[in-house]
Design an enzyme around this catalytic site. Structure first.
Site, PDB file in Angstrom:
ATOM      1  N   ASP A 160       1.169  -0.855  -0.161  1.00 49.96           N
ATOM      2  CA  ASP A 160       0.222  -0.302   0.244  1.00 49.96           C
ATOM      3  C   ASP A 160       0.731   1.376  -0.169  1.00 49.96           C
ATOM      4  O   ASP A 160       2.333   0.909   0.411  1.00 49.96           O
ATOM      5  CB  ASP A 160      -0.706  -0.112   1.130  1.00 49.96           C
ATOM      6  CG  ASP A 160      -1.942   0.951   0.608  1.00 49.96           C
ATOM      7  OD1 ASP A 160      -2.533   1.656   0.332  1.00 49.96           O
ATOM      8  OD2 ASP A 160      -3.227   0.264   2.121  1.00 49.96           O
ATOM      9  N   ASP A 220     -10.662   2.364  -3.142  1.00 50.32           N
ATOM     10  CA  ASP A 220     -11.503   1.595  -1.834  1.00 50.32           C
ATOM     11  C   ASP A 220     -12.835   1.354  -1.588  1.00 50.32           C
ATOM     12  O   ASP A 220     -13.325   1.263  -0.991  1.00 50.32           O
ATOM     13  CB  ASP A 220     -10.773   2.989  -0.582  1.00 50.32           C
ATOM     14  CG  ASP A 220      -9.410   2.170  -0.048  1.00 50.32           C
ATOM     15  OD1 ASP A 220      -9.125   0.851  -0.835  1.00 50.32           O
ATOM     16  OD2 ASP A 220      -9.194   2.829   0.542  1.00 50.32           O
TER      17      ASP A 220
HETATM   18  C1  GLA Z   1      -5.583   2.012   2.047  1.00 49.92           C
HETATM   19  C2  GLA Z   1      -6.406   0.268   1.405  1.00 49.92           C
HETATM   20  C3  GLA Z   1      -6.852  -0.569   2.295  1.00 49.92           C
HETATM   21  C4  GLA Z   1      -6.794  -0.538   3.422  1.00 49.92           C
HETATM   22  C5  GLA Z   1      -5.747   0.537   4.507  1.00 49.92           C
HETATM   23  C6  GLA Z   1      -5.939  -0.180   5.284  1.00 49.92           C
HETATM   24  O1  GLA Z   1      -6.585   2.732   2.507  1.00 49.92           O
HETATM   25  O2  GLA Z   1      -6.491   1.007  -0.099  1.00 49.92           O
HETATM   26  O3  GLA Z   1      -7.753  -1.088   1.168  1.00 49.92           O
HETATM   27  O4  GLA Z   1      -5.434  -1.711   2.852  1.00 49.92           O
HETATM   28  O5  GLA Z   1      -5.552   1.025   3.195  1.00 49.92           O
HETATM   29  O6  GLA Z   1      -5.373   1.074   6.096  1.00 49.92           O
END
Ligand code: GLA
Length: 741
Positions: free
Chosen positions: A471, A541
C-alpha cells in the site's frame, strides 16, 4: 522486417498488418513526423505528407511543420518535447539526425519498467540518434513495433558527450504531431474511492492535459489519454491511445494549434522535474506506448490488455489463475485478534476461498492509523504467535496466507521515526505536512531502500507467505532529499520512483513465488509502472458494486481485468451506504480478480451457501473472467444499465447490470461481440437471477453468432423492471458444433 529505411527519401516506415508509423529526416536535418495510423503499403514513399508546404521546402513558419521530437527556441512555438539548459544558461538546441540502427527484439530501460519481447521475432526496434553539436548532447529515440499488434513503444535517452554539465528541464517519452484536430479526448478523472471516471472532451486550440504532481500517479488522473474520432465508439471508428509506464509525476498533454493540428506528449511531468546531466552521463525517460485502432475503443483496449497482461507483467503470476481471497480490512479494520482471524479464515475456507489476507494493523502498536508505520514486527497483543504462527495456522487449514505492508511510509509515532527522523521526506526548518497521520520515507536514498528491503525480506522469509498487498496511503509533500545537492533537488520525485522500482525489483526477485498486489489508498497508484512488478492492483477502496461498474469500465480502457482486485463486501456498503443484493455484488466482482472483504462470521447460513455457490461458479470460469477478452457492451454512464462480455476460447460470459428501475421502458437489445457470425451458440442464463421463464426462453437455447451480434439478446424491460433497482444477470454463451439439418 517491419521497419524499413529508404536511403533516398530518408524515410523510416514502421509497419505491420495493423499500423503504419512513418518519420523522416527533413532537409534541415531535424526529424519530421510523416504519418501515424492505419497501415499503408511499405513499398511507396510518403515524404510528401511530412510538410505542410509543398516543394520540399519547410514553411517559413516552423509551427506548420510536424516534428518528431521538437526542440525549443528556433521557431516552433508549440510545446517542445524536451528542454535543455546549457552551461552558459542558454536554452536553444538544434538536434539533427546523426545515425540510426534497426534490430530485432526490444531493449530494456535501466531502472525503469518496460514492455518486453520474449523472442526477437516479436518486435523490431529503431534507435534514432540525434545530435546537438554545440551542447554535445545526443538524443536517442527508441521505437519498438510489435509484429502482431498495432502498438509502438517509445522512450528517449539523453547522453551528454559535451564538455560541460547540462540540465534537462523537460524530457518527454513521446511526442507526436498529428495533422488534424478532429478528435475527442478521453481521459479518466476522480478522487479517492471515485477513481477512473471517464471524461470526454473536444480538442480545442491550446493545451489540454492530465497530470500528477503528487509523487504517485494519483487517484485524480491516470497516465493515459485516448484520442478518438468524434463518431468512434466502443465497437467502431478510429482511435489512438497513449499510455505511460510510470508511477510518479506524469503529464499527458494534447496541444491544438492554430493550423488545426494536434501535438500529443507523454512523459515525466516537467513542472516538478529537472535533471543534471554531468559530462558523460545519460538519462532515460520512462516508456510510452502508442496504440492505434481502426475498429473502436474495445479493440484499442484489447491491444493494451494484451501488452500489459503478457508483455509487461512478469513472473509466475503473469499467466496463472489468481486465487479467490478474503481480506479482513472491511470485516475488522484494526480491531482483530488471532482468534478472530482464525474464525474468519475457517469459514472462508469452507466457502471456497483460497487465500486469506491480513490487512493493516498487525505490526507495532497500530490500533488506528496514527502510529507504527515503519515498525514491521508483529503486535503480539493481537497476534501472540506472531506472523509466522498465524500464517502456519492459516496454511494448515489449506489456505494460502497474504500480508499487507506499507513499506514507503513512516509514522511520527514509531520506533523507526525515533531512530531516523531524518528519513522522512521534508525540508529542514519547515514543518512536514501529515497525511493520514503519516510521512513518506525518502525512497531516493539508497540506504533507506536497503533497510526496507532487509526488514520486509525478513518478514516474508519468516513465514509461509504467498501474497503481499503493498500500500501507499499518502502522496508526497515538501519534496526534498537530504542526499541531493542543491542543484539536483529537481531530481527528487523521479529518484523517489526509481527507489520504489528498485525495492519492487529486489523483492520480486528474492521472492518470485509471491503474488504482489499494489495499492495506494485504492487506485492512487494504479498504473502500468506498477503492473510490471505487481500483476494485480487494488483499484479502489470503493467496494460498492454500482460504483464499481463505472470504475472498472473506466479502468478497462487501458487495463485488463486480471489487473484489478474486485471484492464483495457487506451491505450497507461502507463507502456509499447502499444496499444491493449479494448476487449483484458477486456478478460485478466476477469481472476481475474475485475477493471478499467482509466478516464471514456474521454471514447467515443462506448467505454462506450463496457465496459458496458463487465461488464455485467463478472458479470454473475464472480463466475467462480474469483473462478473457473484455468488451464494454454498454456504457457505464447510462443511468439504466451496464454490460460487459469476457470471451475466451471456451466461452463468452456476459454480465448485464440494470441500475435504477424505470417502468414502461422499451425492451433492451444487448448486442454481443467477438462471436463467429456463422457459428451456432448455446445461450444459457446463470441460475442466480430472477428472470421469468419467458425471458429465459426468448434468449436461451441455440442462437446464431450473427444474430447475437447483430440483433442481440432481448431483455424484456417489464420483467427486468419488476426486479427493482440493481439487478444483474450472467449469460453463458458456448459455441456448439453445427448440426446437420
Ligand atoms: C488503504 C487501502 C485499504 C486498506 C487500508 C488499510 O486505504 O486502500 O484497502 O488496506 O489502506 O489502512
Amino acid at each position: 522486417m517491419p521497419i524499413k529505411f529508404d536511403r533516398e527519401t530518408k524515410e523510416f516506415h514502421l509497419y505491420n498488418h495493423a499500423l503504419s508509423y512513418i518519420i523522416k529526416t527533413l532537409y534541415t536535418g531535424s526529424v519530421g513526423q510523416v504519418y501515424c495510423g492505419a497501415p499503408l503499403a511499405p513499398r511507396r514513399t510518403y515524404s510528401f505528407l511530412s510538410l505542410a508546404a509543398s516543394g520540399g521546402v519547410l514553411h517559413p513558419d516552423k509551427s506548420v511543420a510536424r516534428f518528431e521530437y521538437p526542440a525549443f527556441g528556433t521557431g516552433d512555438y508549440r510545446t517542445p518535447a524536451f528542454a535543455l539548459q546549457l552551461a552558459d544558461g542558454s536554452t536553444v538546441t538544434e538536434p539533427v539526425y546523426h545515425s540510426h540502427t534497426i534490430y530485432a527484439g526490444k531493449p530494456t530501460i535501466p531502472g525503469l519498467p518496460s514492455l518486453y519481447a520474449e523472442h526477437n521475432e516479436e518486435a523490431d526496434t529503431l534507435e534514432l540518434k540525434l545530435f546537438d553539436e554545440l551542447s554535445g548532447l545526443y538524443i536517442i529515440l527508441y521505437y519498438t513495433i510489435f509484429a502482431d499488434l498495432p502498438a509502438i513503444a517509445r522512450h528517449s535517452r539523453f547522453v551528454n558527450e559535451g564538455k560541460e554539465p547540462l540540465v534537462l528541464r523537460k524530457a518527454m517519452s513521446l511526442s507526436l504531431d498529428l495533422p488534424d484536430n478532429n478528435w475527442r479526448m478521453l481521459s479518466v478523472s476522480g478522487a479517492w474511492a471515485r477513481e477512473f471516471q471517464i471524461i470526454e472532451s473536444p480538442l480545442i486550440p491550446g493545451l489540454h492535459s492530465v497530470k500528477s504532481g503528487k509523487g504517485n500517479s494519483g487517484h485524480q488522473q491516470n497516465p493515459f489519454v485516448i484520442l478518438k474520432r468524434p463518431a468512434a465508439d466502443d465497437s467502431s471508428g478510429q482511435a489512438l491511445g497513449f499510455s505511460l509506464l510510470y508511477s510518479g509525476n506524469f503529464i499527458a498533454a494534447v496541444e491544438g494549434d492554430c493550423y488545426s493540428a494536434s501535438r500529443v506528449q507523454l512523459g515525466v511531468n516537467d513542472e516538478t522535474f529537472s535533471w543534471k546531466l554531468e559530462k558523460g552521463a545519460s538519462f532515460d525517460t520512462p516508456e510510452a506506448v502508442l496504440v492505434y485502432s481502426g475498429n473502436g475503443l474495445n479493440h484499442l483496449s484489447h491491444v493494451f490488455h494484451t501488452l500489459y497482461q503478457r508483455r509487461l507483467a512478469r513472473g509466475i503470476w503473469r499467466d496463472r489463475e489468481r486465487p479467490v481471497l478474503l481480506n479482513n480490512w472491511e470485516g475488522t479494520y484494526f480491531n482483530f485478534t488471532e482468534q478472530k482471524l482464525l474464525a474468519m479464515a475457517s469459514i472462508a475456507k469452507e466457502l471456497g476461498v483460497e487465500l486469506f489476507v491480513l490487512d493493516d494493523g498487525w505490526f507495532g502498536q497500530r490500533d488506528n492509523d496514527a502510529s507504527s508505520l515503519g515498525d514491521w514486527f508483529a503486535d503480539t497483543r493481537k497476534l501472540p504467535s506472531g506472523i509466522a504462527g498465524l500464517a502456519e495456522k492459516i496454511t494448515a487449514m489449506g489456505l494460502q496466507f497474504g500480508l499487507w505492508i506499507e513499506p514507503e511510509m513512516i509514522s511520527k509515532k514509531s520506533r523507526l521515526f525515533e531512530q531516523h527522523p531524518d528519513w522522512a521526506i521534508g525540508v529542514p526548518g519547515r514543518p512536514r505536512s501529515e497525511q493520514r497521520n503519516q510521512y513518506a520515507l525518502d525512497m531516493s536514498r539508497r540506504e533507506i531502500v536497503d533497510y526496507i528491503f532487509t526488514v520486509i525480506s525478513d518478514i516474508i522469509a519468516s513465514a509461509p507467505i504467498s501474497y503481499i498487498k503493498w500500500d501507499m496511503n499518502r502522496s508526497i509533500t515538501e519534496p526534498f532529499s537530504l542526499a541531493l545537492a542543491p542543484d539536483c533537488q529537481g531530481e527528487f520525485f523521479h529518484r523517489y520512483i526509481l527507489g520504489v522500482y528498485d525495492l519492487y525489483e529486489r523483492l520480486t526477485r528474492a521472492f518470485p513465488h509471491i503474488l504482489f498486489e499494489s495499492c495506494a489508498g485504492g487506485g492512487g497508484r494504479f498504473d502500468p509502472g506498477m503492473l510490471a512488478f505487481a500483476p494485480q492492483g487494488w483499484i479502489s477502496d470503493n467496494t460498492d458494486a454500482v460504483e464499481r461498474l463505472r470504475i472498472q469500465s473506466g479502468a478497462s480502457l487501458v487495463y485488463p481485468q486480471s489487473s484489478w482486485g474486485s471484492h464483495v463486501s457487506a451491505v450497507p456498503n461502507h463507502q456509499t451506504g447502499r444496499t444491493t443484493a449479494l448476487s449483484f455484488r458477486a456478478m460485478v466482482a466476477f469481472f476481475g480478480v474475485l475477493g471478499f472483504e467482509l466478516d464471514p462470521t456474521t454471514l447467515s447460513p443462506q448467505e454462506k451457501s450463496q457465496i459458496a455457490m458463487y465461488i464455485e461458479f467463478y472458479k470454473t470460469r475464472r480463466k475467462t473472467f480474469q483473462y478473457g477478452r473484455l468488451f464494454r457492451l454498454a456504457a457505464p454512464d447510462s443511468a439504466l444499465f451496464t454490460a460487459w462480455q469476457a470471451s475466451s476460447e471456451e466461452e463468452s460470459l456476459v454480465g448485464f447490470y440494470k441500475l435504477l428501475a424505470q417502468p414502461n421502458r422499451p425492451p433492451i437489445r444487448l448486442r454481443l461481440a467477438d462471436l463467429e457470425p456463422d457459428a451456432l451458440y448455446a445461450v444459457s442464463l446463470w441460475e442466480q437471477g430472477g428472470f421469468e421463464e419467458k425471458d429465459k426462453s426468448c434468449n436461451c437455447g441455440l442462437r446464431g453468432g450473427d444474430e447475437l451480434m447483430q440483433a442481440g439478446l432481448l431483455l424484456d424491460a417489464t420483467s427486468i423492471t419488476k426486479q427493482g433497482d440493481f439487478f444483474g444477470e450472467i449469460f453463458i454463451i458456448k459455441k456448439v458444433e453445427e448440426q446437420t439439418p
